[in-house]
Design an enzyme around this catalytic site. Structure first.
Site, PDB file in Angstrom:
ATOM      1  N   GLN A  19       1.942  -6.537   4.994  1.00  0.00           N
ATOM      2  CA  GLN A  19       2.201  -6.157   3.629  1.00  0.00           C
ATOM      3  C   GLN A  19       3.534  -6.763   3.194  1.00  0.00           C
ATOM      4  OE1 GLN A  19       1.394  -1.980   2.932  1.00  0.00           O
ATOM      5  NE2 GLN A  19      -0.387  -1.990   4.260  1.00  0.00           N
TER       6      GLN A  19
ATOM      7  N   ASN B 130      -6.513   1.166   3.112  1.00  0.00           N
ATOM      8  CA  ASN B 130      -7.264   2.373   3.455  1.00  0.00           C
ATOM      9  C   ASN B 130      -6.914   3.532   2.521  1.00  0.00           C
ATOM     10  OD1 ASN B 130      -8.336   0.904   5.564  1.00  0.00           O
ATOM     11  ND2 ASN B 130      -6.960   1.753   7.111  1.00  0.00           N
TER      12      ASN B 130
ATOM     13  N   GLU C  80       0.843  -1.199   0.000  1.00  0.00           N
ATOM     14  CA  GLU C  80       0.000   0.000   0.000  1.00  0.00           C
ATOM     15  C   GLU C  80       0.879   1.250   0.000  1.00  0.00           C
ATOM     16  OE1 GLU C  80      -2.690  -0.113   3.304  1.00  0.00           O
ATOM     17  OE2 GLU C  80      -3.577   1.834   2.853  1.00  0.00           O
TER      18      GLU C  80
ATOM     19  N   GLU D 213      -5.799  -9.653   3.129  1.00  0.00           N
ATOM     20  CA  GLU D 213      -4.891  -9.031   4.112  1.00  0.00           C
ATOM     21  C   GLU D 213      -4.787  -9.970   5.306  1.00  0.00           C
ATOM     22  OE1 GLU D 213      -5.365  -4.898   5.247  1.00  0.00           O
ATOM     23  OE2 GLU D 213      -6.092  -4.393   3.238  1.00  0.00           O
TER      24      GLU D 213
ATOM     25  N   ASN E 198     -12.038  -1.039  -0.510  1.00  0.00           N
ATOM     26  CA  ASN E 198     -11.324  -1.665   0.607  1.00  0.00           C
ATOM     27  C   ASN E 198     -12.071  -1.455   1.910  1.00  0.00           C
ATOM     28  OD1 ASN E 198      -8.742  -2.744   1.944  1.00  0.00           O
ATOM     29  ND2 ASN E 198      -8.994  -0.764   2.975  1.00  0.00           N
ATOM     30  N   GLU E 199     -12.271  -2.524   2.653  1.00  0.00           N
ATOM     31  CA  GLU E 199     -12.849  -2.469   4.018  1.00  0.00           C
ATOM     32  C   GLU E 199     -13.974  -1.446   4.120  1.00  0.00           C
ATOM     33  OE1 GLU E 199      -9.705  -2.110   6.963  1.00  0.00           O
ATOM     34  OE2 GLU E 199      -9.071  -4.171   6.599  1.00  0.00           O
TER      35      GLU E 199
ATOM     36  N   TYR F  31      -5.803  -9.583  11.217  1.00  0.00           N
ATOM     37  CA  TYR F  31      -4.461  -9.385  11.760  1.00  0.00           C
ATOM     38  C   TYR F  31      -4.412 -10.022  13.144  1.00  0.00           C
ATOM     39  CZ  TYR F  31      -3.647  -6.157   7.911  1.00  0.00           C
ATOM     40  OH  TYR F  31      -3.482  -5.619   6.661  1.00  0.00           O
TER      41      TYR F  31
HETATM   42  O1  AHR Z   1      -2.500  -3.059   6.092  1.00  0.00           O
HETATM   43  C1  AHR Z   1      -2.784  -1.948   6.893  1.00  0.00           C
HETATM   44  C2  AHR Z   1      -4.252  -1.558   6.864  1.00  0.00           C
HETATM   45  O2  AHR Z   1      -5.002  -2.554   7.512  1.00  0.00           O
HETATM   46  C3  AHR Z   1      -4.888  -1.474   5.507  1.00  0.00           C
HETATM   47  O3  AHR Z   1      -4.713  -0.224   4.926  1.00  0.00           O
HETATM   48  C4  AHR Z   1      -6.338  -1.691   5.801  1.00  0.00           C
HETATM   49  O4  AHR Z   1      -7.024  -2.278   4.721  1.00  0.00           O
HETATM   50  C5  AHR Z   1      -6.334  -2.556   7.037  1.00  0.00           C
HETATM   51  O5  AHR Z   1      -7.167  -2.056   8.015  1.00  0.00           O
END
Ligand code: AHR
Length: 503
Positions: A351, A71, A26, A291, A171-172, A243
């Site tokens: 990432q 984001n 990103e 992600e 995205n999200e 995550y």
């Molecule tokens: O990878 C970091 C952020 O985590 C990304 O921008 C977003 O999609 C997620 O919340």
């Protein structure tokens, strides 16, 4: 502890889509600027991309890369990043409170992705913008020439279209933090119309609709059902993000989050099946886990810093230092993706460089591999072929996030071309070694061809610029074939990749 694993040639899970080992990068922190791109660095090529970073990326054999956000994409104007660099505007990036110089845009990134041997998977801005700009972007990227947007690309010295096949629809969009956040039904409608327009342009295009930002969102899993009911027939994948962290300093609970992820995958698969049945649809929608990673070491500190800073350019952000425990976790998570490759077709480590990443690029120094680089590399190199079912008879434990978690985490992949079965195994037990016995039914005369192991490190140990190979796979010992079975002793807290020739 004694552990029996049974594998049978006739009991497979699915052919693995190689895009299971994809990545995400990103415009944020030092991922692009100061990461893959740094014209002032001694390793920079004629277009400003770091050769040393590229070499580490290439060694991962990544099939596809999701770009440019995240984001970031929800307030991004793709047009800012094309044309002469000295005429590109500097903009405020509202997602990370930084300044975006636009010195890297789609054509620059495409050059780099091509050098790295990766297919691009592009995200369009459905936050601050919508269908109109998205279709212009598609025309710029994929149409040969003779139209307004394709001729603009040609005027930027890119005569041939890129033929990008995978497109992420925002995205999200469920996240209140997202610029242009939407309710499920309004996003579902927008995603449907955008996907429809993309498929009208080219029916072979694949679209990825946003699922929930994670399985803890209050709107999950209702979001999935509502969104899919709006757009099911025009999408090919629904995204999952998650995550992970060991905030409670409880290693077994941390490892249990892999089982929790299995439940997440199963629930989204259930929502897909429900909507497919309700709509009497013919098409299948698969999961794009676009992600995933460990992200907790510096998360709170970074969140505070972002609120306080004054719109810097490419500041260090989310530069997590990964330890041995994180490497073991990543190995188990990749095993889960292999085990669920019937539903999860694409997955992207988030990432790739500097920002929550397996590769770190020092400002005036070298690029180096973090601990998690290695299990990701092993899976990408050797996890291609057909996923096999694995029956594991091992002692189990209960933890806060899951019950009945096996101490031994196993995935198996059969590559019919090379005649090799690769077993990926983590002994998650904190103190006991595992006496392993693997039966391989239906395969001819197995021979152990290679065995790599990561073991014997403290859970908090990390790699660094001058010791990037400290925590890395080494040749293993103590495992062999006896009476057609694979047998050996696996140390506590160890990761193994066993390549067995069955041709
Ligand atoms: O990878 C970091 C952020 O985590 C990304 O921008 C977003 O999609 C997620 O919340």
């Amino acid at each position: 502890m004694r552990v029996n694993v049974a594998i049978h040639r006739d009991f497979g899970v699915s052919a693995i889509d190689e895009r299971l080992y994809s990545a995400f990068i990103e415009h944020m922190g030092r991922a692009i600027y100061g990461g893959i791109y740094d014209p002032d660095h001694e390793q920079a090529d004629e277009r400003g991309f770091r050769r040393d970073v590229l070499a580490l990326v290439r060694d991962l054999k990544i099939p596809a890369i999701r770009y440019p956000g995240g984001n970031f994409v929800s307030a991004y104007n793709w047009e800012d990043g094309v044309g002469p660099k000295d005429q590109r505007p500097v903009r405020l990036d509202l997602a990370w409170r930084c300044k975006e110089t636009n010195q890297v845009g789609i054509n620059d990134f495409a050059y780099w992705a091509d050098m790295a041997g990766m297919e691009m998977m592009l995200a369009v801005n459905l936050g601050s913008r919508g269908l109109e700009e998205a279709r212009h972007f598609l025309e710029y990227v994929n149409y040969p020439g003779g139209t307004h947007w394709s001729d603009l690309r040609r005027s930027h010295d890119v005569p041939d279209p890129y033929g990008v096949r995978m497109w992420c629809l925002g995205n999200e969009m469920d996240g209140p933090w997202q610029i242009g956040h939407k309710e499920a039904h309004e996003y579902g409608r927008l995603a449907d119309e955008t996907a429809k327009a993309f498929k009208a342009f080219d029916a072979t295009i694949e679209t990825v609709v946003c699922g929930s930002s994670n399985d803890q969102m209050p709107t999950y899993p209702e979001w999935e059902r509502t969104v899919l009911e709006e757009c099911y027939e025009n999408v090919d994948y629904i995204s999952l993000h998650k995550y992970f962290g060991n905030n409670g300093k409880d290693t077994l609970n941390f490892f249990g989050k892999v089982e929790e992820t299995g439940r997440y995958i199963q629930a989204v698969a259930g929502a897909i099946d429900y909507v497919k049945a309700k709509k009497r649809a013919k098409n299948d929608v698969f999961i794009c886990f676009d992600e995933w990673n460990v992200w907790y070491h510096d998360r709170e500190k970074d969140t505070r810093r972002i609120k306080e800073w004054d719109w810097p350019v490419a500041p260090p952000l989310l530069e997590e230092s990964y330890n041995f425990e994180d490497a073991l976790f990543v190995a188990c998570l990749l095993n889960e993706f292999i085990r669920r490759s019937d539903r999860v077709r694409i997955a992207c480590i988030a990432q790739l460089v500097n920002v929550i990443a397996p590769i770190r690029a020092e400002k005036d120094g070298p690029a180096w591999r973090q601990t998690i680089y290695y299990p990701y590399q092993m899976a990408s190199l050797y996890g291609r072929g057909d996923a096999l079912q694995v029956a594991v008879d091992a002692p189990r434990y209960d933890c806060r996030v899951a019950d009945d978690v096996s101490f031994l985490d196993v995935a198996a992949v059969h590559d019919a071309k090379s005649g090799i079965i690769t077993l990926f195994i983590v002994n998650r037990h904190l103190s006991e070694s595992a006496d392993l016995n693997v039966s391989l039914t239906g395969f001819a005369a197995p021979k152990l061809a290679e065995h790599f192991v990561m073991q014997g490190h403290g859970l908090n140990e990390t790699n660094g610029p001058d010791h990037q190979d400290k925590i890395a796979p080494a040749p293993g010992s103590g495992v062999g074939v006896e009476d057609g079975c694979l047998r050996g002793k696996l140390a506590p807290l160890s990761y193994h990749v066993m390549r067995v020739n069955v041709s």
